[in-house]
Motif scaffolding. Structure first.
Motif, PDB file in Angstrom:
ATOM      1  N   LEU A   1       0.824  -1.206   0.000  1.00 42.52           N
ATOM      2  CA  LEU A   1       0.000   0.000   0.000  1.00 42.52           C
ATOM      3  C   LEU A   1       0.859   1.257   0.000  1.00 42.52           C
ATOM      4  CD1 LEU A   1      -2.862  -0.996   2.463  1.00 42.52           C
ATOM      5  CD2 LEU A   1      -3.101  -0.491   0.026  1.00 42.52           C
ATOM      6  N   ARG A   2       1.972   1.224   0.752  1.00 52.42           N
ATOM      7  CA  ARG A   2       2.865   2.381   0.780  1.00 52.42           C
ATOM      8  C   ARG A   2       3.484   2.617  -0.601  1.00 52.42           C
ATOM      9  NH1 ARG A   2       6.093   0.766   4.471  1.00 52.42           N
ATOM     10  NH2 ARG A   2       7.858   0.204   3.165  1.00 52.42           N
ATOM     11  N   GLU A   3       3.854   1.530  -1.263  1.00 53.88           N
ATOM     12  CA  GLU A   3       4.416   1.636  -2.610  1.00 53.88           C
ATOM     13  C   GLU A   3       3.386   2.187  -3.589  1.00 53.88           C
ATOM     14  OE1 GLU A   3       5.828  -1.459  -6.110  1.00 53.88           O
ATOM     15  OE2 GLU A   3       6.102  -2.013  -4.002  1.00 53.88           O
ATOM     16  N   TRP A   4       2.140   1.700  -3.458  1.00 56.62           N
ATOM     17  CA  TRP A   4       1.052   2.173  -4.331  1.00 56.62           C
ATOM     18  C   TRP A   4       0.778   3.657  -4.108  1.00 56.62           C
ATOM     19  CZ3 TRP A   4      -4.014   3.447  -2.453  1.00 56.62           C
ATOM     20  CH2 TRP A   4      -4.929   3.752  -3.463  1.00 56.62           C
ATOM     21  N   ARG A   5       0.709   4.078  -2.856  1.00 63.23           N
ATOM     22  CA  ARG A   5       0.452   5.493  -2.566  1.00 63.23           C
ATOM     23  C   ARG A   5       1.574   6.379  -3.089  1.00 63.23           C
ATOM     24  NH1 ARG A   5      -1.506   3.474   2.535  1.00 63.23           N
ATOM     25  NH2 ARG A   5       0.562   3.858   3.432  1.00 63.23           N
ATOM     26  N   ALA A   6       2.818   5.909  -2.929  1.00 66.20           N
ATOM     27  CA  ALA A   6       3.951   6.700  -3.420  1.00 66.20           C
ATOM     28  C   ALA A   6       3.899   6.849  -4.935  1.00 66.20           C
ATOM     29  CB  ALA A   6       5.265   6.040  -2.991  1.00 66.20           C
TER      30      ALA A   6
ATOM     31  N   HIS B   1       3.104  10.424  -7.098  1.00 66.50           N
ATOM     32  CA  HIS B   1       4.276  10.963  -7.774  1.00 66.50           C
ATOM     33  C   HIS B   1       3.847  11.965  -8.854  1.00 66.50           C
ATOM     34  CE1 HIS B   1       8.006  11.131 -10.113  1.00 66.50           C
ATOM     35  NE2 HIS B   1       8.595  10.704  -9.011  1.00 66.50           N
ATOM     36  N   PRO B   2       4.533  13.101  -8.964  1.00 69.30           N
ATOM     37  CA  PRO B   2       4.153  14.115  -9.967  1.00 69.30           C
ATOM     38  C   PRO B   2       4.068  13.570 -11.385  1.00 69.30           C
ATOM     39  CG  PRO B   2       5.733  15.037  -8.421  1.00 69.30           C
ATOM     40  CD  PRO B   2       5.624  13.576  -8.095  1.00 69.30           C
ATOM     41  N   ALA B   3       4.991  12.681 -11.772  1.00 69.62           N
ATOM     42  CA  ALA B   3       4.963  12.134 -13.136  1.00 69.62           C
ATOM     43  C   ALA B   3       3.684  11.337 -13.384  1.00 69.62           C
ATOM     44  CB  ALA B   3       6.192  11.258 -13.376  1.00 69.62           C
ATOM     45  N   THR B   4       3.247  10.560 -12.374  1.00 70.00           N
ATOM     46  CA  THR B   4       2.010   9.797 -12.501  1.00 70.00           C
ATOM     47  C   THR B   4       0.810  10.723 -12.654  1.00 70.00           C
ATOM     48  OG1 THR B   4       2.934   8.019 -11.140  1.00 70.00           O
ATOM     49  CG2 THR B   4       0.536   8.067 -11.408  1.00 70.00           C
ATOM     50  N   LEU B   5       0.749  11.753 -11.815  1.00 70.83           N
ATOM     51  CA  LEU B   5      -0.378  12.687 -11.855  1.00 70.83           C
ATOM     52  C   LEU B   5      -0.436  13.455 -13.169  1.00 70.83           C
ATOM     53  CD1 LEU B   5      -0.168  14.043  -8.196  1.00 70.83           C
ATOM     54  CD2 LEU B   5      -1.713  12.306  -9.106  1.00 70.83           C
ATOM     55  N   VAL B   6       0.734  13.843 -13.677  1.00 73.37           N
ATOM     56  CA  VAL B   6       0.777  14.553 -14.959  1.00 73.37           C
ATOM     57  C   VAL B   6       0.299  13.640 -16.089  1.00 73.37           C
ATOM     58  CG1 VAL B   6       2.315  15.574 -16.682  1.00 73.37           C
ATOM     59  CG2 VAL B   6       2.549  16.210 -14.275  1.00 73.37           C
ATOM     60  N   ALA B   7       0.725  12.371 -16.052  1.00 74.26           N
ATOM     61  CA  ALA B   7       0.304  11.425 -17.089  1.00 74.26           C
ATOM     62  C   ALA B   7      -1.206  11.197 -17.050  1.00 74.26           C
ATOM     63  CB  ALA B   7       1.043  10.096 -16.909  1.00 74.26           C
ATOM     64  N   ILE B   8      -1.760  11.038 -15.853  1.00 74.09           N
ATOM     65  CA  ILE B   8      -3.209  10.844 -15.720  1.00 74.09           C
ATOM     66  C   ILE B   8      -3.956  12.076 -16.222  1.00 74.09           C
ATOM     67  CG2 ILE B   8      -5.073  10.659 -14.025  1.00 74.09           C
ATOM     68  CD1 ILE B   8      -3.206   8.822 -12.402  1.00 74.09           C
ATOM     69  N   LEU B   9      -3.464  13.258 -15.853  1.00 76.06           N
ATOM     70  CA  LEU B   9      -4.090  14.500 -16.306  1.00 76.06           C
ATOM     71  C   LEU B   9      -4.059  14.605 -17.825  1.00 76.06           C
ATOM     72  CD1 LEU B   9      -5.336  17.275 -15.679  1.00 76.06           C
ATOM     73  CD2 LEU B   9      -2.997  18.175 -15.489  1.00 76.06           C
ATOM     74  N   GLY B  10      -2.900  14.276 -18.426  1.00 74.89           N
ATOM     75  CA  GLY B  10      -2.770  14.367 -19.879  1.00 74.89           C
ATOM     76  C   GLY B  10      -3.693  13.414 -20.607  1.00 74.89           C
ATOM     77  N   VAL B  11      -3.724  12.150 -20.154  1.00 68.37           N
ATOM     78  CA  VAL B  11      -4.584  11.158 -20.809  1.00 68.37           C
ATOM     79  C   VAL B  11      -6.057  11.529 -20.632  1.00 68.37           C
ATOM     80  CG1 VAL B  11      -5.312   8.738 -20.784  1.00 68.37           C
ATOM     81  CG2 VAL B  11      -2.881   9.311 -20.580  1.00 68.37           C
ATOM     82  N   GLY B  12      -6.416  11.966 -19.422  1.00 68.72           N
ATOM     83  CA  GLY B  12      -7.805  12.347 -19.172  1.00 68.72           C
ATOM     84  C   GLY B  12      -8.260  13.506 -20.033  1.00 68.72           C
ATOM     85  N   LEU B  13      -7.388  14.509 -20.228  1.00 65.97           N
ATOM     86  CA  LEU B  13      -7.734  15.660 -21.058  1.00 65.97           C
ATOM     87  C   LEU B  13      -7.894  15.262 -22.524  1.00 65.97           C
ATOM     88  CD1 LEU B  13      -5.464  18.452 -19.524  1.00 65.97           C
ATOM     89  CD2 LEU B  13      -7.959  18.270 -19.372  1.00 65.97           C
ATOM     90  N   VAL B  14      -6.980  14.431 -23.008  1.00 65.43           N
ATOM     91  CA  VAL B  14      -7.063  13.987 -24.402  1.00 65.43           C
ATOM     92  C   VAL B  14      -8.360  13.214 -24.646  1.00 65.43           C
ATOM     93  CG1 VAL B  14      -6.040  12.445 -26.122  1.00 65.43           C
ATOM     94  CG2 VAL B  14      -4.574  13.979 -24.792  1.00 65.43           C
ATOM     95  N   LEU B  15      -8.684  12.280 -23.753  1.00 63.56           N
ATOM     96  CA  LEU B  15      -9.915  11.507 -23.911  1.00 63.56           C
ATOM     97  C   LEU B  15     -11.149  12.384 -23.737  1.00 63.56           C
ATOM     98  CD1 LEU B  15      -8.926   8.266 -21.962  1.00 63.56           C
ATOM     99  CD2 LEU B  15      -9.162   8.532 -24.432  1.00 63.56           C
ATOM    100  N   GLY B  16     -11.051  13.364 -22.822  1.00 66.33           N
ATOM    101  CA  GLY B  16     -12.175  14.264 -22.610  1.00 66.33           C
ATOM    102  C   GLY B  16     -12.491  15.096 -23.838  1.00 66.33           C
ATOM    103  N   VAL B  17     -11.475  15.557 -24.514  1.00 66.57           N
ATOM    104  CA  VAL B  17     -11.674  16.348 -25.726  1.00 66.57           C
ATOM    105  C   VAL B  17     -12.126  15.449 -26.881  1.00 66.57           C
ATOM    106  CG1 VAL B  17     -10.530  17.773 -27.466  1.00 66.57           C
ATOM    107  CG2 VAL B  17     -10.042  18.144 -25.030  1.00 66.57           C
TER     108      VAL B  17
END
Length: 254
Positions: free
Chosen positions: A10-15, A19-35
């Motif tokens: 769980l600690r590994e999963w939360r880390a 992580h900023p790179a993970t959040l940026v990737a999720i944001l990017g994919v979500g925006l592309v699919l949203g558009v």
């Protein structure tokens, strides 16, 4: 080890999820699919609600997949890579399907009926399995690309977001848990081979199942004729009686 395996996973999963790179990737994919509005979401939702829908969907499905992977690493380690890969992919596919069903019901009030259920499950499950197989294969390749500038070759086997100063190596079934100051991961290899790749990192094998980097030891204490090293990550590493002399020579014990 001071943590149980579920706590460590769980600690590994939360880390990873934080992580900023993970959040940026999720944001990017979500925006592309949203558009783009795939799977009919361009018809059912206007732009802003559609972007919100896809951001939430990507976050929840990716989170479910990575949690399955983290929780299943150790229980499946004894069965070998391909069994591990297949079971993890299957569990990830089921988790993602459940997430999609819940999200679609909340957003649309819709669940597939008897006629549409096979197509819905088949399409989404196939996508989930393919994605999880690809990701698992990429992350678990044990042959690294040689990086001449990095003398600690064991780090080349880790995902980029988990690389950092090496803290400890620990045996878990047929795997070695590689712990850095940033995160940890399991690699299918022998401890002796992993130790051969620590480069110039100052440390020693202090137990038949553990290697520790001396610069990351915060405290060392005696326990009878043995000892315990507490690393700066909060992990406790046992020192066997035969290896106490090593940590004495390193100045960690009087």
């Amino acid at each position: 080890m001071s943590d149980s395996y579920p706590q460590s996973a769980l600690r590994e999963w939360r880390a990873h999820m934080g992580h900023p790179a993970t959040l940026v990737a999720i944001l990017g994919v979500g925006l592309v699919l949203g558009v783009a509005g795939p799977f009919g979401t361009d018809v059912r939702l206007t732009l802003l609600p559609r972007i919100a829908y896809w951001l939430i969907t990507v976050l929840l499905t990716y989170s479910a997949g990575t949690l399955c992977d983290a929780m299943l690493k150790r229980p499946l380690a004894r069965f070998g890579f391909w069994v591990h890969l297949a079971v993890t992919a299957l569990a990830t596919g089921v988790a993602i399907l459940l997430v999609l069903l819940v999200v679609n019901y909340i957003v649309y009030g819709w669940l597939p009926d008897r006629d549409s259920l096979p197509a819905f499950l088949g399409t989404n499950f196939a996508i989930a399995i393919i994605v999880s197989v690809v990701l698992a294969t990429v992350h678990r390749q044990s042959t690294p690309v040689e990086i001449v500038s990095n003398p600690v070759r064991i780090l080349d086997r880790l995902p980029l977001d988990k690389r950092g100063p090496l803290v400890a190596l620990s045996v878990e079934d047929h795997y070695v848990r590689v712990q850095t100051t940033r995160a940890e991961d399991l690699i299918l290899m022998r401890l002796s081979d992993a130790i051969a790749e620590v480069g110039d990192t100052k440390g020693a094998q202090v137990h038949r199942s553990h290697w520790a980097a001396f610069e990351h030891v915060t405290t060392a204490r005696r326990e009878g004729d043995r000892a315990i090293l507490t690393m700066n990550t909060g992990t406790d590493i046992p020192v066997s009686r035969a290896n106490v002399a090593k940590i004495k020579e390193a100045g960690l014990l009087p």
